[in-house]
Design a protein around this motif. Structure first.
Motif, PDB file in Angstrom:
ATOM      1  N   THR A 189       0.832  -1.193   0.000  1.00 43.68           N
ATOM      2  CA  THR A 189       0.000   0.000   0.000  1.00 43.68           C
ATOM      3  C   THR A 189       0.874   1.252   0.000  1.00 43.68           C
ATOM      4  N   TYR A 190       0.563   2.178  -0.910  1.00 41.51           N
ATOM      5  CA  TYR A 190       1.307   3.430  -1.023  1.00 41.51           C
ATOM      6  C   TYR A 190       0.344   4.615  -0.943  1.00 41.51           C
ATOM      7  N   THR A 191       0.845   5.720  -0.380  1.00 42.51           N
ATOM      8  CA  THR A 191       0.044   6.941  -0.259  1.00 42.51           C
ATOM      9  C   THR A 191       0.431   7.922  -1.355  1.00 42.51           C
ATOM     10  N   PRO A 192      -0.481   8.292  -2.223  1.00 46.73           N
ATOM     11  CA  PRO A 192      -0.157   9.272  -3.272  1.00 46.73           C
ATOM     12  C   PRO A 192       0.157  10.641  -2.674  1.00 46.73           C
ATOM     13  N   VAL A 193       1.076  11.352  -3.313  1.00 40.54           N
ATOM     14  CA  VAL A 193       1.364  12.727  -2.902  1.00 40.54           C
ATOM     15  C   VAL A 193       0.624  13.727  -3.777  1.00 40.54           C
ATOM     16  N   ASP A 194       0.057  13.248  -4.883  1.00 41.15           N
ATOM     17  CA  ASP A 194      -0.720  14.137  -5.746  1.00 41.15           C
ATOM     18  C   ASP A 194      -1.709  13.317  -6.563  1.00 41.15           C
ATOM     19  N   TYR A 195      -2.853  13.918  -6.852  1.00 36.08           N
ATOM     20  CA  TYR A 195      -3.909  13.269  -7.624  1.00 36.08           C
ATOM     21  C   TYR A 195      -4.689  14.352  -8.332  1.00 36.08           C
ATOM     22  N   LYS A 196      -4.761  14.268  -9.646  1.00 40.43           N
ATOM     23  CA  LYS A 196      -5.434  15.305 -10.427  1.00 40.43           C
ATOM     24  C   LYS A 196      -6.305  14.656 -11.500  1.00 40.43           C
ATOM     25  N   ILE A 197      -7.461  15.253 -11.744  1.00 36.71           N
ATOM     26  CA  ILE A 197      -8.344  14.860 -12.835  1.00 36.71           C
ATOM     27  C   ILE A 197      -8.573  16.101 -13.702  1.00 36.71           C
ATOM     28  N   GLY A 198      -8.341  15.963 -15.020  1.00 37.71           N
ATOM     29  CA  GLY A 198      -8.438  17.106 -15.918  1.00 37.71           C
ATOM     30  C   GLY A 198      -9.840  17.350 -16.440  1.00 37.71           C
ATOM     31  N   GLU A 199      -9.918  18.241 -17.404  1.00 35.89           N
ATOM     32  CA  GLU A 199     -11.188  18.589 -18.026  1.00 35.89           C
ATOM     33  C   GLU A 199     -11.633  17.481 -18.979  1.00 35.89           C
ATOM     34  N   VAL A 200     -12.885  17.518 -19.384  1.00 32.45           N
ATOM     35  CA  VAL A 200     -13.440  16.497 -20.273  1.00 32.45           C
ATOM     36  C   VAL A 200     -12.808  16.586 -21.659  1.00 32.45           C
ATOM     37  N   ASP A 201     -12.371  15.449 -22.168  1.00 32.51           N
ATOM     38  CA  ASP A 201     -11.920  15.322 -23.547  1.00 32.51           C
ATOM     39  C   ASP A 201     -13.113  14.814 -24.356  1.00 32.51           C
ATOM     40  N   ASP A 202     -13.761  15.708 -25.105  1.00 30.34           N
ATOM     41  CA  ASP A 202     -14.977  15.344 -25.825  1.00 30.34           C
ATOM     42  C   ASP A 202     -14.737  14.252 -26.860  1.00 30.34           C
ATOM     43  N   GLU A 203     -13.578  14.276 -27.490  1.00 30.78           N
ATOM     44  CA  GLU A 203     -13.307  13.287 -28.530  1.00 30.78           C
ATOM     45  C   GLU A 203     -13.274  11.871 -27.966  1.00 30.78           C
ATOM     46  N   ARG A 204     -12.715  11.740 -26.785  1.00 28.30           N
ATOM     47  CA  ARG A 204     -12.568  10.402 -26.189  1.00 28.30           C
ATOM     48  C   ARG A 204     -13.608  10.117 -25.110  1.00 28.30           C
ATOM     49  N   GLY A 205     -14.365  11.124 -24.714  1.00 30.04           N
ATOM     50  CA  GLY A 205     -15.406  10.917 -23.717  1.00 30.04           C
ATOM     51  C   GLY A 205     -14.872  10.550 -22.351  1.00 30.04           C
ATOM     52  N   LEU A 206     -13.781  11.228 -21.929  1.00 30.01           N
ATOM     53  CA  LEU A 206     -13.187  10.923 -20.621  1.00 30.01           C
ATOM     54  C   LEU A 206     -12.522  12.159 -20.052  1.00 30.01           C
ATOM     55  N   ARG A 207     -12.149  12.034 -18.767  1.00 32.98           N
ATOM     56  CA  ARG A 207     -11.336  13.042 -18.108  1.00 32.98           C
ATOM     57  C   ARG A 207     -10.014  12.376 -17.742  1.00 32.98           C
ATOM     58  N   GLU A 208      -8.941  12.876 -18.328  1.00 36.10           N
ATOM     59  CA  GLU A 208      -7.638  12.264 -18.111  1.00 36.10           C
ATOM     60  C   GLU A 208      -7.033  12.770 -16.802  1.00 36.10           C
ATOM     61  N   GLY A 209      -6.461  11.864 -16.037  1.00 35.14           N
ATOM     62  CA  GLY A 209      -5.870  12.252 -14.769  1.00 35.14           C
ATOM     63  C   GLY A 209      -4.607  11.477 -14.475  1.00 35.14           C
ATOM     64  N   TYR A 210      -4.025  11.778 -13.315  1.00 36.24           N
ATOM     65  CA  TYR A 210      -2.811  11.073 -12.906  1.00 36.24           C
ATOM     66  C   TYR A 210      -2.732  10.988 -11.388  1.00 36.24           C
ATOM     67  N   CYS A 211      -1.889  10.070 -10.932  1.00 39.53           N
ATOM     68  CA  CYS A 211      -1.659   9.863  -9.505  1.00 39.53           C
ATOM     69  C   CYS A 211      -0.160   9.702  -9.310  1.00 39.53           C
ATOM     70  N   ASP A 212       0.428  10.445  -8.365  1.00 36.60           N
ATOM     71  CA  ASP A 212       1.870  10.424  -8.120  1.00 36.60           C
ATOM     72  C   ASP A 212       2.208   9.654  -6.855  1.00 36.60           C
ATOM     73  N   PHE A 213       3.221   8.795  -6.968  1.00 34.57           N
ATOM     74  CA  PHE A 213       3.719   8.026  -5.823  1.00 34.57           C
ATOM     75  C   PHE A 213       5.220   8.246  -5.681  1.00 34.57           C
ATOM     76  N   VAL A 214       5.685   8.424  -4.450  1.00 32.92           N
ATOM     77  CA  VAL A 214       7.111   8.542  -4.163  1.00 32.92           C
ATOM     78  C   VAL A 214       7.547   7.237  -3.509  1.00 32.92           C
ATOM     79  N   VAL A 215       8.453   6.516  -4.176  1.00 32.07           N
ATOM     80  CA  VAL A 215       8.814   5.162  -3.739  1.00 32.07           C
ATOM     81  C   VAL A 215      10.332   5.036  -3.638  1.00 32.07           C
ATOM     82  N   LYS A 216      10.783   4.524  -2.512  1.00 28.68           N
ATOM     83  CA  LYS A 216      12.210   4.245  -2.319  1.00 28.68           C
ATOM     84  C   LYS A 216      12.495   2.799  -2.684  1.00 28.68           C
ATOM     85  N   ARG A 217      13.612   2.587  -3.348  1.00 26.76           N
ATOM     86  CA  ARG A 217      14.007   1.231  -3.727  1.00 26.76           C
ATOM     87  C   ARG A 217      14.788   0.594  -2.581  1.00 26.76           C
ATOM     88  N   TYR A 218      14.293  -0.553  -2.108  1.00 28.82           N
ATOM     89  CA  TYR A 218      14.951  -1.323  -1.061  1.00 28.82           C
ATOM     90  C   TYR A 218      15.494  -2.616  -1.659  1.00 28.82           C
TER      91      TYR A 218
END
Length: 296
Positions: A92-121
């Motif tokens: 389980t990871y906690t996102p540091v950022d999460y955004k959803i954009g405006e509607v893309d009429d051509e594709r019928g969706l709202r494009e978004g992203y989620c950011d995770f900060v992960v250390k390699r062990y």
């Protein structure tokens, strides 16, 4: 001809005003089952820690699933389960950022992203899996899930002790609270890193502290110098005591998140599962009650 014209008009209506003729929306979050999400980019932050940005789309029109997602996120600090499909394990990871954009009429969706900060062990299968993931690859995720319930103005001040990537739930909460004009909660953060170059999310944190100094106070600690903005030391009775000076058991709370050694010293480690485990370490020695401390 009239029938063909009517059919064409109907299909045009469906395309223009509905998404029935558009491809299904992919890369959507789901709280109850895993779904694939595409890695958009990865940005090295330190020699062993990377920010991963995954696509998290939404349909143009919210279904019950999207409404449920919004309800979960509104409840407080939230997290996502990320699965290594090669060995069928997850973390389980906690996102540091999460955004959803405006509607893309051509594709019928709202494009978004989620950011995770992960250390390699070296012994961390999930962290190694993510660091081996390439842009364009898909990773299975499930969530969001509530990690810690939070409502604006529940506390007078939230005190935070973090180490390394344990800063992620603190960043998410601080950004959320500061962005809410109805929330007047204050935050005090003690954040430990190996060196000043290892301080994660420093640019974001410093910008917020400069914007609203009356609401966010930060003290950085580093294990080793040189140090220009941090104190050299680790979270101990002196530094944590300085942090929680003026703590009110009835109005304030302490959040703790970091590597096991830090957790053991500051609050005692948290067992696997929902239980918090007994309060130990510096916070117990300073006289705080278990109900006043939450361990991520």
């Amino acid at each position: 001809m009239e029938a063909i014209g009517a059919t064409s008009a109907f299909l045009y209506y469906l395309y223009l005003y509905t998404d029935l003729l558009k491809p299904p929306v992919t890369d959507c979050l789901n709280p109850v089952k895993y779904s694939p999400h595409t890695l958009i980019n990865s940005t090295p932050l330190t020699s062993d820690t990377t920010l991963f940005r995954f696509r998290t789309n939404r349909p143009r029109f919210d279904s019950d699933t999207e409404k449920h997602i919004d309800e979960i996120i509104a409840q407080g600090v939230w997290s996502i389960d990320i699965k290594d499909h090669l060995v069928q394990t997850y973390r389980t990871y906690t996102p540091v950022d999460y955004k959803i954009g405006e509607v893309d009429d051509e594709r019928g969706l709202r494009e978004g992203y989620c950011d995770f900060v992960v250390k390699r062990y070296a012994n961390g299968s999930l962290s190694r899996f993510l660091h081996n993931t390439r842009v364009g690859d898909q990773v299975e995720m499930r969530g969001p899930h509530v990690s810690w319930p939070y409502t604006a103005n529940t506390y007078r001040r939230v005190y935070m002790v973090a180490g390394g990537t344990g800063i992620t739930p603190m960043v998410q909460l601080i950004k959320r609270a500061i962005a809410d004009p109805s929330d007047s909660t204050k935050f005090s953060l003690l954040y430990g890193s190996t060196t000043e170059d290892d301080i994660l999310c420093r640019e974001q944190l410093d910008a917020i502290a400069e914007q609203v100094p009356e609401r966010l106070a930060i003290e950085y600690l580093v294990d080793q110098g040189p140090a220009t903005v941090a104190r050299v030391g680790r979270p101990d009775t002196k530094s944590v005591g300085r942090l929680v000076e003026g703590f009110d058991q009835t109005k304030d709370v302490v959040l703790v998140c970091g590597p096991d050694a830090m957790m053991h010293a500051v609050s005692g480690t948290r067992p696997i599962g929902p239980a918090q485990g007994p309060l130990r370490g510096v916070l117990r020695d300073l006289g705080l009650a278990p109900h006043s401390v939450f361990k991520f």
